[in-house]
Design a protein around this motif. Structure first.
Motif, PDB file in Angstrom:
ATOM      1  N   ASN A 179       0.832  -1.225   0.000  1.00  0.00           N
ATOM      2  CA  ASN A 179       0.000   0.000   0.000  1.00  0.00           C
ATOM      3  C   ASN A 179       0.864   1.273   0.000  1.00  0.00           C
ATOM      4  O   ASN A 179       0.407   2.317   0.467  1.00  0.00           O
ATOM      5  CB  ASN A 179      -0.968   0.032   1.188  1.00  0.00           C
ATOM      6  N   ASP A 180       2.096   1.175  -0.466  1.00  0.00           N
ATOM      7  CA  ASP A 180       3.033   2.319  -0.500  1.00  0.00           C
ATOM      8  C   ASP A 180       3.293   2.912   0.893  1.00  0.00           C
ATOM      9  O   ASP A 180       3.606   4.102   1.024  1.00  0.00           O
ATOM     10  CB  ASP A 180       2.514   3.432  -1.433  1.00  0.00           C
ATOM     11  N   ILE A 181       3.148   2.089   1.934  1.00  0.00           N
ATOM     12  CA  ILE A 181       3.273   2.610   3.303  1.00  0.00           C
ATOM     13  C   ILE A 181       4.724   2.986   3.623  1.00  0.00           C
ATOM     14  O   ILE A 181       5.641   2.179   3.469  1.00  0.00           O
ATOM     15  CB  ILE A 181       2.726   1.584   4.318  1.00  0.00           C
ATOM     16  N   ALA A 182       4.902   4.239   4.059  1.00  0.00           N
ATOM     17  CA  ALA A 182       6.230   4.728   4.437  1.00  0.00           C
ATOM     18  C   ALA A 182       6.339   4.961   5.938  1.00  0.00           C
ATOM     19  O   ALA A 182       7.439   4.978   6.496  1.00  0.00           O
ATOM     20  CB  ALA A 182       6.540   6.028   3.700  1.00  0.00           C
ATOM     21  N   GLY A 183       5.182   5.154   6.593  1.00  0.00           N
ATOM     22  CA  GLY A 183       5.202   5.399   8.034  1.00  0.00           C
ATOM     23  C   GLY A 183       3.852   5.100   8.643  1.00  0.00           C
ATOM     24  O   GLY A 183       2.817   5.353   8.009  1.00  0.00           O
ATOM     25  N   ILE A 184       3.851   4.532   9.846  1.00  0.00           N
ATOM     26  CA  ILE A 184       2.584   4.193  10.505  1.00  0.00           C
ATOM     27  C   ILE A 184       2.603   4.616  11.974  1.00  0.00           C
ATOM     28  O   ILE A 184       3.650   4.693  12.622  1.00  0.00           O
ATOM     29  CB  ILE A 184       2.269   2.674  10.452  1.00  0.00           C
ATOM     30  N   PHE A 185       1.383   4.852  12.472  1.00  0.00           N
ATOM     31  CA  PHE A 185       1.172   5.115  13.898  1.00  0.00           C
ATOM     32  C   PHE A 185       0.744   3.822  14.581  1.00  0.00           C
ATOM     33  O   PHE A 185       0.226   2.906  13.935  1.00  0.00           O
ATOM     34  CB  PHE A 185       0.015   6.105  14.105  1.00  0.00           C
ATOM     35  N   ASN A 186       0.913   3.771  15.904  1.00  0.00           N
ATOM     36  CA  ASN A 186       0.258   2.709  16.674  1.00  0.00           C
ATOM     37  C   ASN A 186      -1.224   3.078  16.801  1.00  0.00           C
ATOM     38  O   ASN A 186      -1.653   4.141  16.354  1.00  0.00           O
ATOM     39  CB  ASN A 186       0.924   2.530  18.052  1.00  0.00           C
ATOM     40  N   GLU A 187      -1.984   2.188  17.422  1.00  0.00           N
ATOM     41  CA  GLU A 187      -3.423   2.415  17.497  1.00  0.00           C
ATOM     42  C   GLU A 187      -3.743   3.697  18.272  1.00  0.00           C
ATOM     43  O   GLU A 187      -4.633   4.461  17.903  1.00  0.00           O
ATOM     44  CB  GLU A 187      -4.107   1.199  18.139  1.00  0.00           C
ATOM     45  N   ALA A 188      -2.986   3.941  19.357  1.00  0.00           N
ATOM     46  CA  ALA A 188      -3.254   5.125  20.184  1.00  0.00           C
ATOM     47  C   ALA A 188      -2.778   6.414  19.507  1.00  0.00           C
ATOM     48  O   ALA A 188      -3.189   7.506  19.893  1.00  0.00           O
ATOM     49  CB  ALA A 188      -2.580   4.973  21.541  1.00  0.00           C
ATOM     50  N   GLY A 189      -1.896   6.293  18.518  1.00  0.00           N
ATOM     51  CA  GLY A 189      -1.450   7.470  17.774  1.00  0.00           C
ATOM     52  C   GLY A 189      -0.252   8.195  18.371  1.00  0.00           C
ATOM     53  O   GLY A 189       0.180   9.212  17.831  1.00  0.00           O
ATOM     54  N   ASN A 190       0.324   7.665  19.448  1.00  0.00           N
ATOM     55  CA  ASN A 190       1.471   8.363  20.051  1.00  0.00           C
ATOM     56  C   ASN A 190       2.817   7.752  19.665  1.00  0.00           C
ATOM     57  O   ASN A 190       3.868   8.245  20.068  1.00  0.00           O
ATOM     58  CB  ASN A 190       1.346   8.402  21.580  1.00  0.00           C
ATOM     59  N   VAL A 191       2.781   6.677  18.884  1.00  0.00           N
ATOM     60  CA  VAL A 191       4.036   6.070  18.405  1.00  0.00           C
ATOM     61  C   VAL A 191       4.026   6.130  16.881  1.00  0.00           C
ATOM     62  O   VAL A 191       3.056   5.715  16.242  1.00  0.00           O
ATOM     63  CB  VAL A 191       4.167   4.597  18.858  1.00  0.00           C
ATOM     64  N   LEU A 192       5.086   6.691  16.305  1.00  0.00           N
ATOM     65  CA  LEU A 192       5.211   6.780  14.845  1.00  0.00           C
ATOM     66  C   LEU A 192       6.508   6.115  14.406  1.00  0.00           C
ATOM     67  O   LEU A 192       7.573   6.388  14.955  1.00  0.00           O
ATOM     68  CB  LEU A 192       5.224   8.261  14.408  1.00  0.00           C
ATOM     69  N   GLY A 193       6.400   5.228  13.426  1.00  0.00           N
ATOM     70  CA  GLY A 193       7.596   4.646  12.804  1.00  0.00           C
ATOM     71  C   GLY A 193       7.592   4.996  11.339  1.00  0.00           C
ATOM     72  O   GLY A 193       6.539   4.963  10.694  1.00  0.00           O
ATOM     73  N   MET A 194       8.737   5.378  10.809  1.00  0.00           N
ATOM     74  CA  MET A 194       8.819   5.713   9.379  1.00  0.00           C
ATOM     75  C   MET A 194      10.198   5.392   8.831  1.00  0.00           C
ATOM     76  O   MET A 194      11.197   5.516   9.531  1.00  0.00           O
ATOM     77  CB  MET A 194       8.464   7.190   9.151  1.00  0.00           C
ATOM     78  N   MET A 195      10.249   4.933   7.585  1.00  0.00           N
ATOM     79  CA  MET A 195      11.541   4.640   6.971  1.00  0.00           C
ATOM     80  C   MET A 195      12.279   5.901   6.528  1.00  0.00           C
ATOM     81  O   MET A 195      13.491   5.986   6.679  1.00  0.00           O
ATOM     82  CB  MET A 195      11.381   3.672   5.775  1.00  0.00           C
ATOM     83  N   PRO A 196      11.611   6.915   5.946  1.00  0.00           N
ATOM     84  CA  PRO A 196      12.337   8.118   5.512  1.00  0.00           C
ATOM     85  C   PRO A 196      12.910   8.904   6.694  1.00  0.00           C
ATOM     86  O   PRO A 196      12.481   8.730   7.833  1.00  0.00           O
ATOM     87  CB  PRO A 196      11.264   8.925   4.768  1.00  0.00           C
ATOM     88  N   HIS A 197      13.854   9.773   6.376  1.00  0.00           N
ATOM     89  CA  HIS A 197      14.621  10.509   7.391  1.00  0.00           C
ATOM     90  C   HIS A 197      14.253  11.990   7.412  1.00  0.00           C
ATOM     91  O   HIS A 197      14.929  12.809   6.791  1.00  0.00           O
ATOM     92  CB  HIS A 197      16.121  10.387   7.081  1.00  0.00           C
ATOM     93  N   PRO A 198      13.210  12.379   8.166  1.00  0.00           N
ATOM     94  CA  PRO A 198      12.846  13.799   8.209  1.00  0.00           C
ATOM     95  C   PRO A 198      13.946  14.657   8.842  1.00  0.00           C
ATOM     96  O   PRO A 198      14.036  15.853   8.558  1.00  0.00           O
ATOM     97  CB  PRO A 198      11.569  13.816   9.062  1.00  0.00           C
ATOM     98  N   GLU A 199      14.790  14.041   9.685  1.00  0.00           N
ATOM     99  CA  GLU A 199      15.850  14.813  10.362  1.00  0.00           C
ATOM    100  C   GLU A 199      16.920  15.297   9.378  1.00  0.00           C
ATOM    101  O   GLU A 199      17.749  16.132   9.723  1.00  0.00           O
ATOM    102  CB  GLU A 199      16.491  13.972  11.484  1.00  0.00           C
ATOM    103  N   ASN A 200      16.890  14.771   8.169  1.00  0.00           N
ATOM    104  CA  ASN A 200      17.880  15.177   7.177  1.00  0.00           C
ATOM    105  C   ASN A 200      17.336  16.198   6.184  1.00  0.00           C
ATOM    106  O   ASN A 200      17.915  16.408   5.112  1.00  0.00           O
ATOM    107  CB  ASN A 200      18.429  13.946   6.434  1.00  0.00           C
TER     108      ASN A 200
END
Lengths: 227, 82
Positions: A179-200
């Motif tokens: 589904n072209d997923i690059a980043g997901i939240f947990n169910e509660a929405g306070n945990v985010l995981g993503m492959m791209p590097h926004p810090e750069n």
């Protein structure tokens, strides 16, 4: 003042970029936690940075996910503390069971290091509220295992719950992610995981600032900066 | 306590795309092995351990798979004790 802690593992290598990004955006240097720590400093945001923790041995993020510090990260997440995992940090969060699914070898088997386009799939979350819904932003990626996979049932759940944060846009999916997923939240929405590097991509010297709003959102700094 | 030797086989679940297996399949084809229909790759772990009984060893090995050796989101495992 929002307090950030960055977790370091043997083999983390984007931790320095993350420290610089947080320091520049918030004006405060983050605290650091080592993988053997059994507790975290009081934090509003905990970040697991990119790299190759434990050499990516066994599976990317697998050994880091079982480190003592991850118990403290899980406890913080359960209390509602915001947690961000980027790249190897995303792999670690899925391995730790804090996010659903898994990150598999890229479909073309090669390490990809380039810029992609991301569309914002859910902006009703502090991490993404600085962006418009469906806004397309630029972001660099650098990974070998970024091919997000979840079984049909899990995928339906995360799609229906609005847990997809970012999707690769405009045909730039670099890894075959479902589904072209690059980043997901947990169910509660306070945990985010993503492959791209926004810090750069947080200051003009990086060639763009599209990543900046993610950290401003996570640190409740959006209004102060745009005011 | 007795000593046991075990082999654990970890493979991708059916239905999970295996790009490495696909690449190996292609390479076998280009080497002239024309009869190959499919390749699925995985890992094996040879583990020596002490346990009070074979049943206890098996229990421990299964726990090792669940906790670390396999990611059960994408992988299946099989334990064989010699």
């Amino acid at each position: 003042m929002q307090r950030t802690t960055i977790v370091q593992f043997p083999g983390s290598n984007r931790d320095r970029d993350m420290i610089a990004a947080i320091t520049k955006i918030s004006g405060n240097a983050p605290s650091l936690a080592w993988h053997t720590d059994t507790s975290l400093p009081d934090s509003d945001l905990v970040i697991i940075p990119g790299g190759f923790s434990h050499g990516d041995y066994l599976r990317s993020g697998a050994i880091a996910a079982r480190a003592p510090v991850m118990k403290a990260v899980a406890e913080a997440a359960a209390k509602g503390v915001r947690v961000l995992g980027v790249c190897n940090g995303f792999q670690t969060l899925t391995e730790a069971g804090l996010l659903p699914g898994a990150l598999m070898r890229n479909n073309r088997l090669t390490f990809v290091c380039k810029e992609v386009k991301l569309s914002v799939a859910n902006n009703k979350n502090p991490f993404t509220e600085g962006y418009g819904l469906d806004e397309v932003i630029r972001c660099p990626v650098a990974h070998h295992d970024g091919n997000y996979f979840a079984d049909t049932e899990t995928l339906t759940q995360i799609e229906n719950n609005g847990q997809v944060a970012f999707r690769y846009a405009e045909g730039t999916n670099p890894n075959g992610s479902i589904n072209d997923i690059a980043g997901i939240f947990n169910e509660a929405g306070n945990v985010l995981g993503m492959m791209p590097h926004p810090e750069n991509l947080i200051e003009p010297a990086h060639g763009g600032i599209d990543g900046r709003r993610l950290f401003q959102g996570a640190l409740n700094l959006l209004e102060t900066e745009t005011a | 306590m007795a000593s046991f030797t075990a082999q654990i086989r970890v493979t991708l679940k059916r239905g999970v795309l295996d790009p490495q297996g696909k690449a190996i399949e292609g390479a076998l084809g280009s080497l002239g092995f024309e009869g190959v229909h499919q390749v699925r790759q995985g890992k094996t772990f040879d583990i020596s351990l002490d346990a009070s009984s074979k049943a206890k060893a098996e229990e421990e090995l299964n726990a090792m798979c669940e906790k670390l050796l396999a990611n059960t989101v994408i992988e299946d495992y099989a334990v064989t004790i010699e």
